[in-house]
Write a protein that holds these residues in place. Structure first.
Motif: not given
Ligand code: F6P
Length: 341
Positions: A10, A72, A125-127, A169-171, A221, A271, A274
């Motif tokens: 990302g 990716r 990473t923004i996370d 965001m934050g998986r 998220e 987004h 980001r």
């Molecule tokens: O870069 C990590 C992240 O910001 C996650 O928190 C998020 O789930 C993911 O990117 C979403 O990215 P994309 O929409 O590009 O798949």
């Protein structure tokens, strides 16, 4: 020396600042040549390159995104991927590779180092969930954007006596939710590391209404209720096995609306977190990472990643950064809870 540079995963504000610093110092100090690889690991895998030198990095310091493009693509999942990268790097005369990325991109870098590739990593990473570095660049910008959004949600929530939910965001890690929620004075912050109890959330919301304020909930998220499952957009997986998250905010709005009788609405920042220009903190951190990455190349420190520890930039083994995620410690979440309700 001919150095390849790529940005994977990302995108993230500050990527261009790293590229600029790597190239500027590499050219001016050591006379290196650079090759830009397009779209993350897809570039070395398919031999997709672009010219990269001082003229290409002029003016990019404040620009969001990445001039190299990102993807990716996971070459470890492609039949013969490692050999194809080896052949392409040899054909291009590449002596070193600077890989700028998060857990997935640097996970590939770690594996390639084990195959003998000369790789140096830069954490992005923004996370903020990469281990062995106190901060990744991009995080400060994402928190700034989310905080501004929460500030704006407060006034409209109060005007309408509504519950407003902000999904960030934050998986796997709730750093953005924690920091933006604290900075923005949220009444409830929900993170992936701590499963939440819906009754407790409802209690915090009601207490906030009793104090004649409107509740603001910040939810990552990847957060989930006790015994619940992740809310996802669909069931497709990317090349690193990740599902597309998002939806927990809407799910939560339904639940709390039913239980409290107050209207609840959700804003998904997505987004927006980001995109755009990096904060000055991220520009400086990204620049320092870039300057130190080219030093690591000069020293032949393959298999290392530059990292921020305290105020120093240090080198750590790539494996230390990618072996485990840096999640929010329970005590940091407990601190934030002083302001819940
Ligand atoms: O870069 C990590 C992240 O910001 C996650 O928190 C998020 O789930 C993911 O990117 C979403 O990215 P994309 O929409 O590009 O798949």
């Amino acid at each position: 020396m001919r150095v390849g540079v790529l940005t994977g995963g990302g995108d993230c504000p500050g990527l261009n600042a790293v590229i600029r610093a790597v190239v500027r110092r590499g050219v001016a100090e050591y006379g290196y040549d650079f090759v830009g690889f397009r779209d993350g690991w897809k570039g070395p895998l398919e031999g997709l390159t672009m010219e990269l030198g001082t003229p290409q990095v002029r003016g990019i310091l404040p620009r969001g995104g990445t001039i190299l493009g990102s993807s990716r693509t996971n070459p470890l999942k492609v039949e013969g991927g490692v050999d194809r990268i080896r052949e392409n790097l040899a054909a291009l005369g590449i002596d070193a590779l600077v890989a700028i990325g998060g857990e997935d991109t640097l996970g590939v870098a770690t594996a390639l180092t084990e195959h003998g590739f000369p790789v140096v990593g830069v954490p992005k990473t923004i996370d903020n969930d990469l281990n062995a570095t106190d901060y990744t660049f991009g995080f400060d910008t994402a928190v700034q954007i989310a905080t501004e959004a929460i500030d704006r949600l407060h006034t409209t929530a109060e005007s309408h006596h509504r519950i407003l939910i902000c999904e960030v965001m934050g998986r796997h890690a709730g750093w953005i939710a924690l920091h933006s929620g604290m900075a923005g004075g949220a009444n409830v912050i929900l993170i992936p590391e701590v499963e939440f109890d819906l009754d407790e959330v409802v209690g915090w919301i009601e207490s906030r209404f009793r104090a004649t304020y409107a509740p603001i909930i910040v939810v990552a998220e990847g957060a989930l209720p006790v015994g619940g499952t992740l809310v996802t957009k669909d069931t497709t997986l990317d090349a690193f096995g990740h599902v597309k998250l998002s939806g927990i905010g809407d799910w939560l709005a339904d639940q709390v609306e039913q239980r409290t009788g107050h209207e609840a609405r959700t804003t998904v920042l997505g987004h927006i977190q980001r995109g755009g220009t990096p904060t000055s903190f991220d520009r400086v951190l990204a620049t320092r990472f870039g300057l130190n990455a080219i030093e690591a190349v000069k020293d032949g420190a393959w298999g290392t990643m530059v990292a921020l520890q305290g105020t120093d930039i240090v080198r750590v083994p790539l494996q230390a950064a990618t072996g485990a995620l840096k999640t929010v410690p329970v005590e940091r979440y407990e601190e934030a809870k002083a302001f819940f309700g």
